[in-house]
Enzyme design. Structure first.
Site, PDB file in Angstrom:
ATOM      1  N   GLU A 143       0.826  -1.212   0.000  1.00 33.09           N
ATOM      2  CA  GLU A 143       0.000   0.000   0.000  1.00 33.09           C
ATOM      3  C   GLU A 143       0.858   1.259   0.000  1.00 33.09           C
ATOM      4  O   GLU A 143       1.660   1.455   0.916  1.00 33.09           O
ATOM      5  CB  GLU A 143      -0.895   0.014   1.239  1.00 33.09           C
ATOM      6  CG  GLU A 143      -1.747   1.272   1.356  1.00 33.09           C
ATOM      7  CD  GLU A 143      -2.442   1.391   2.700  1.00 33.09           C
ATOM      8  OE1 GLU A 143      -3.436   2.124   2.777  1.00 33.09           O
ATOM      9  OE2 GLU A 143      -1.982   0.762   3.680  1.00 33.09           O
ATOM     10  N   ASP A 178      -5.636   2.938  -1.158  1.00 31.34           N
ATOM     11  CA  ASP A 178      -6.338   3.759  -0.173  1.00 31.34           C
ATOM     12  C   ASP A 178      -6.553   5.132  -0.802  1.00 31.34           C
ATOM     13  O   ASP A 178      -5.598   5.870  -1.051  1.00 31.34           O
ATOM     14  CB  ASP A 178      -5.504   3.856   1.106  1.00 31.34           C
ATOM     15  CG  ASP A 178      -6.253   4.532   2.241  1.00 31.34           C
ATOM     16  OD1 ASP A 178      -6.945   5.532   1.979  1.00 31.34           O
ATOM     17  OD2 ASP A 178      -6.130   4.078   3.394  1.00 31.34           O
ATOM     18  N   GLN A 206      -9.569   1.303   0.186  1.00 36.52           N
ATOM     19  CA  GLN A 206      -9.894   1.883   1.480  1.00 36.52           C
ATOM     20  C   GLN A 206     -10.302   3.334   1.277  1.00 36.52           C
ATOM     21  O   GLN A 206      -9.882   3.991   0.318  1.00 36.52           O
ATOM     22  CB  GLN A 206      -8.707   1.791   2.449  1.00 36.52           C
ATOM     23  CG  GLN A 206      -8.440   0.358   2.916  1.00 36.52           C
ATOM     24  CD  GLN A 206      -7.237   0.244   3.830  1.00 36.52           C
ATOM     25  OE1 GLN A 206      -6.218   0.895   3.612  1.00 36.52           O
ATOM     26  NE2 GLN A 206      -7.331  -0.599   4.843  1.00 36.52           N
ATOM     27  N   GLU A 242     -11.453   2.901   6.736  1.00 47.08           N
ATOM     28  CA  GLU A 242     -10.342   3.138   7.661  1.00 47.08           C
ATOM     29  C   GLU A 242     -10.290   4.636   7.985  1.00 47.08           C
ATOM     30  O   GLU A 242      -9.415   5.368   7.526  1.00 47.08           O
ATOM     31  CB  GLU A 242      -9.021   2.668   7.046  1.00 47.08           C
ATOM     32  CG  GLU A 242      -7.885   2.637   8.062  1.00 47.08           C
ATOM     33  CD  GLU A 242      -6.556   2.218   7.467  1.00 47.08           C
ATOM     34  OE1 GLU A 242      -5.780   1.558   8.173  1.00 47.08           O
ATOM     35  OE2 GLU A 242      -6.294   2.545   6.287  1.00 47.08           O
TER      36      GLU A 242
END
Length: 264
Positions: A143, A178, A206, A242
């Protein structure tokens, strides 16, 4: 329709961690993710999942000494033995929890350091992890993380993550995208989704609001538009929530009802 997973490391802080499974299920979540499972026995976490009809969809491999400020070790020269031990431990938990994805954090590097030795460490460690994970049907994820929240993190840009995945060449090594981190680092989220999701290299998304990492509809992101793009592209993976609730977690879930109905 987007499938949202509750991140139990950030959501439901009003509850002790073991009680967050019940809280997430009560709010209609069907899946959970979190940073690390290792403070708990896998059998206890499995019991919580089963009791509340939840799927475990993601957690992180051991990150080194988190309390001392380490944020992963996969790219740190000299830590290879610890990386392998961590992979073994993570895969034991993944098997017990029937979790199909494990995120391996790269780690922090000194400012202005030559990236070459870190990359030369990172790729073989990821290749090893992917090889081990393939034997139990698990994907290894990497990530990109923004340098404002995590200064010095080795991997921050989407193109770099995809280049690593392509160079390693393991079919079960994937990218964790993300949208919060991506917006801070490079923006252009619609184009990023349209470029990267069709490659099949993105296994997990995310979301969080930008800039304050609260509810994902708060701030500068047009969540409805982004989720429509995700649907348009046929992404069927999970989308981890998140973020840090501005007030109570349940009270702040109005954004999710817009996507999944008032009974979600």
């Amino acid at each position: 329709m987007p499938r949202f997973a509750a991140n139990l490391s950030t959501l439901y802080p009003e509850h002790d961690f073991p009680d967050r499974f019940a809280a997430a299920a009560a709010d209609g979540f069907e899946a959970v993710e979190y940073l690390f499972p290792y403070a708990y026995e896998a059998t206890e976490l499995r019991r919580r999942l089963d009791a509340h009809g939840l799927q475990q969809v993601l957690f992180n491999a051991p990150p080194g000494d988190w309390d001392a400020g380490e944020r992963g070790i996969a790219a740190l020269p000299g830590r290879e033995a610890e990386v392998r031990e961590g992979v073994d431990r993570a895969l034991e938990y993944a098997a017990a929890l029937d979790c199909p994805r494990v995120h391996m954090m790269a780690g922090l590097v000194p400012q202005n350091a030559d990236p070459a030795p870190y990359r030369a460490t990172y790729l073989p460690n990821l290749a090893y992890a992917a090889e081990q994970a393939a034997t139990v049907g698990v994907d290894i994820l990497i990530e990109p993380i923004n340098g404002r929240d995590m200064p010095g993190y080795f991997l921050s840009r989407q193109a770099d993550a995809h280049a690593v995945v392509q160079e390693v060449g393991a079919p079960n090594l994937k990218v964790q995208l993300d949208l919060y981190h991506c917006q801070i680092v490079e923006g252009d989220l619609t184009a990023t989704l349209r470029r990267d999701l069709p490659t099949g290299r993105v296994a997990h998304l995310q979301i969080a609001g930008v800039p304050d990492r609260h509810e994902p509809d708060a701030g500068e992101l047009n969540l409805r538009h982004l989720m429509s793009v995700v649907d348009e592209l046929g992404f069927d993976g999970w989308i981890g929530c998140e973020y840090f609730p501005k007030a109570g977690t349940s009270e702040g879930l109005g954004w999710r009802h817009k996507f999944q109905g008032e009974n979600a």
